[in-house]
Design an enzyme around this catalytic site. Sequence first.
Site, PDB file in Angstrom:
ATOM      1  N   CYS A 184     107.717 -16.341  77.924  1.00 56.70           N
ATOM      2  CA  CYS A 184     106.791 -16.707  76.842  1.00 56.70           C
ATOM      3  C   CYS A 184     107.327 -16.304  75.463  1.00 56.70           C
ATOM      4  O   CYS A 184     106.769 -16.717  74.442  1.00 56.70           O
ATOM      5  CB  CYS A 184     105.427 -16.077  77.068  1.00 56.70           C
ATOM      6  SG  CYS A 184     104.769 -16.446  78.693  1.00 56.70           S
ATOM      7  N   HIS A 196     101.633 -15.195  70.782  1.00 63.51           N
ATOM      8  CA  HIS A 196     101.633 -16.012  71.996  1.00 63.51           C
ATOM      9  C   HIS A 196     100.211 -16.006  72.562  1.00 63.51           C
ATOM     10  O   HIS A 196      99.594 -14.953  72.697  1.00 63.51           O
ATOM     11  CB  HIS A 196     102.631 -15.426  72.996  1.00 63.51           C
ATOM     12  CG  HIS A 196     102.453 -15.948  74.374  1.00 63.51           C
ATOM     13  ND1 HIS A 196     102.306 -17.290  74.650  1.00 63.51           N
ATOM     14  CD2 HIS A 196     102.365 -15.310  75.573  1.00 63.51           C
ATOM     15  CE1 HIS A 196     102.141 -17.448  75.945  1.00 63.51           C
ATOM     16  NE2 HIS A 196     102.174 -16.266  76.533  1.00 63.51           N
ATOM     17  N   ASN A 209      97.322 -20.782  78.502  1.00 68.94           N
ATOM     18  CA  ASN A 209      98.601 -20.121  78.186  1.00 68.94           C
ATOM     19  C   ASN A 209      99.744 -21.091  78.515  1.00 68.94           C
ATOM     20  O   ASN A 209      99.997 -21.377  79.685  1.00 68.94           O
ATOM     21  CB  ASN A 209      98.677 -18.848  79.040  1.00 68.94           C
ATOM     22  CG  ASN A 209      99.981 -18.088  78.880  1.00 68.94           C
ATOM     23  OD1 ASN A 209     100.986 -18.641  78.469  1.00 68.94           O
ATOM     24  ND2 ASN A 209      99.957 -16.814  79.244  1.00 68.94           N
TER      25      ASN A 209
HETATM   26  O1  UT7 Z   1     102.025 -15.201  79.193  1.00 68.54           O
HETATM   27  C1  UT7 Z   1     102.357 -13.874  79.427  1.00 68.54           C
HETATM   28  C2  UT7 Z   1     102.062 -13.489  80.806  1.00 68.54           C
HETATM   29  N1  UT7 Z   1     100.703 -13.360  81.237  1.00 68.54           N
HETATM   30  C3  UT7 Z   1      99.741 -12.634  80.610  1.00 68.54           C
HETATM   31  O2  UT7 Z   1      99.848 -12.173  79.513  1.00 68.54           O
HETATM   32  C4  UT7 Z   1      98.498 -12.389  81.426  1.00 68.54           C
HETATM   33  C5  UT7 Z   1      97.914 -11.014  81.172  1.00 68.54           C
HETATM   34  N2  UT7 Z   1      96.800 -10.725  82.063  1.00 68.54           N
HETATM   35  C6  UT7 Z   1      95.603 -11.357  81.989  1.00 68.54           C
HETATM   36  O3  UT7 Z   1      95.409 -12.240  81.175  1.00 68.54           O
HETATM   37  C7  UT7 Z   1      94.499 -10.891  82.891  1.00 68.54           C
HETATM   38  O4  UT7 Z   1      94.942  -9.727  83.587  1.00 68.54           O
HETATM   39  C8  UT7 Z   1      94.009 -11.961  83.907  1.00 68.54           C
HETATM   40  C9  UT7 Z   1      93.228 -13.040  83.188  1.00 68.54           C
HETATM   41  C10 UT7 Z   1      95.168 -12.580  84.638  1.00 68.54           C
HETATM   42  C11 UT7 Z   1      93.074 -11.320  84.933  1.00 68.54           C
HETATM   43  O5  UT7 Z   1      91.977 -10.714  84.254  1.00 68.54           O
HETATM   44  P1  UT7 Z   1      91.570  -9.196  84.513  1.00 68.54           P
HETATM   45  O6  UT7 Z   1      90.407  -8.933  83.689  1.00 68.54           O
HETATM   46  O7  UT7 Z   1      92.793  -8.352  84.306  1.00 68.54           O
HETATM   47  O8  UT7 Z   1      91.147  -9.232  86.027  1.00 68.54           O
HETATM   48  P2  UT7 Z   1      91.691  -8.349  87.239  1.00 68.54           P
HETATM   49  O9  UT7 Z   1      92.951  -8.936  87.766  1.00 68.54           O
HETATM   50  O10 UT7 Z   1      91.678  -6.892  86.863  1.00 68.54           O
HETATM   51  O11 UT7 Z   1      90.527  -8.566  88.292  1.00 68.54           O
HETATM   52  C12 UT7 Z   1      89.199  -8.077  88.080  1.00 68.54           C
HETATM   53  C13 UT7 Z   1      88.278  -8.726  89.085  1.00 68.54           C
HETATM   54  C14 UT7 Z   1      88.795  -8.675  90.520  1.00 68.54           C
HETATM   55  O12 UT7 Z   1      87.680  -8.540  91.383  1.00 68.54           O
HETATM   56  P3  UT7 Z   1      87.294  -7.117  92.013  1.00 68.54           P
HETATM   57  O13 UT7 Z   1      88.516  -6.678  92.766  1.00 68.54           O
HETATM   58  O14 UT7 Z   1      86.977  -6.237  90.826  1.00 68.54           O
HETATM   59  O15 UT7 Z   1      86.129  -7.450  92.868  1.00 68.54           O
HETATM   60  C15 UT7 Z   1      89.399 -10.026  90.721  1.00 68.54           C
HETATM   61  O16 UT7 Z   1      89.426 -10.420  92.073  1.00 68.54           O
HETATM   62  O17 UT7 Z   1      88.133 -10.107  88.763  1.00 68.54           O
HETATM   63  C16 UT7 Z   1      88.459 -10.891  89.908  1.00 68.54           C
HETATM   64  N3  UT7 Z   1      89.068 -12.117  89.450  1.00 68.54           N
HETATM   65  C17 UT7 Z   1      88.369 -13.237  89.250  1.00 68.54           C
HETATM   66  N4  UT7 Z   1      87.061 -13.519  89.389  1.00 68.54           N
HETATM   67  C18 UT7 Z   1      86.657 -14.748  89.101  1.00 68.54           C
HETATM   68  C19 UT7 Z   1      90.367 -12.335  89.153  1.00 68.54           C
HETATM   69  N5  UT7 Z   1      90.520 -13.607  88.760  1.00 68.54           N
HETATM   70  C20 UT7 Z   1      89.294 -14.185  88.815  1.00 68.54           C
HETATM   71  C21 UT7 Z   1      88.822 -15.455  88.521  1.00 68.54           C
HETATM   72  N6  UT7 Z   1      87.516 -15.705  88.668  1.00 68.54           N
HETATM   73  N7  UT7 Z   1      89.630 -16.448  88.092  1.00 68.54           N
END
Ligand code: UT7
Length: 313
Positions: A113, A240, A270
């Site tokens: 990115c 980004h 993204n």
């Molecule tokens: O381009 C450069 C590279 N990428 C990035 O910069 C991405 C950086 N990271 C992020 O944007 C975020 O970490 C994500 C959007 C990918 C994920 O969001 P998060 O707030 O960090 O969620 P998490 O992975 O900590 O998950 C929290 C909860 C989990 O459930 P439990 O275990 O707490 O019950 C996940 O299973 O949210 C759940 N979850 C979802 N729920 C509904 C994860 N994805 C989803 C979803 N819909 N799409």
Amino acid sequence: MQGIEIVATARALPGRCVTNVELSQTVDTSDQWIRTRTGIGQRYRCEEETTAGMAIEAAKKAVEKSGIDKSEIGIVLVATTTPEYAFPSTACLVQQALGLEEDIMSFDINAACAGFLYGLGIVRSMLQNSRKTYALVIGSEHLSKIINYEDRGSCILFGDGAGAAIAKSSTKTFYHKGFTRGNKEFLYCNGLGSKENDFYIHMEGNQVFRFAVSAIEDGVEGILAEAGLTMNDIDYVVCHQANDRIISHVEKKYKDYSAVFYKNIEFYGNTSAASIPICLDEMGEKGLLKEGMRILMVGFGAGFTWSSCLLTW
Ligand code: UT7
């Protein structure tokens, strides 16, 4: 060393728009979760379109908008992680499709990115020794082909698209920084010939999130220190577009300047290397960019890499 300035930008997007609601019909997620955790409302997805096709479309539009003589383009650089071919490069396909001269250099780079800003740093150096005036710098990504649509932690985040810029050497203020912290663990995708039969994005979202916040802060602070400027001197910060919450974290640090942070992730998701040139093009179209403005840009992503750049419009 001289800097560079951008004389024109353009963007190209697939025709197919995928809303959060549509995604939530095939994976366990919701419009509300995606909006609150990422700021994304929709993204574009390639059907017939390709990385090269979008790069070519954006490049053609940028050349038309600039009014330059295309025989004066001496470098074609495409930043992409999703080329159609291991070789030839996507940039070679752009050179051929635009009918550019043959005595030029065309190549792809992969800095994930951060690719578009790495690209600006590279062409800045190359233009110093080029017989020709302009460089075409393109970010183009067909990420949907490496998305696992069963992984709700990543499939909601990414979109396809391309952005192109035409750059030339300039005496206007320009600073550029790059950074690499070798990391394969938290964000990777296997390459051609991999023994693991899996070619999807693997991402530990929250680890990447943590890196991203520090990358923006380091990118902003590093470039301001090098330029001897403060946020008071900056007209726009273009990060980004990875996740609205990443940018919001940094905005809180610079709370008096939150209006200068440009955001459009709601409409594109993204798009990796394409996100910053897409922002620039949209900003130009809205009449936000005026001659002499100072634009601070920060890209970050897999690697881990980041790059920041202070460009004068
Ligand atoms: O381009 C450069 C590279 N990428 C990035 O910069 C991405 C950086 N990271 C992020 O944007 C975020 O970490 C994500 C959007 C990918 C994920 O969001 P998060 O707030 O960090 O969620 P998490 O992975 O900590 O998950 C929290 C909860 C989990 O459930 P439990 O275990 O707490 O019950 C996940 O299973 O949210 C759940 N979850 C979802 N729920 C509904 C994860 N994805 C989803 C979803 N819909 N799409």
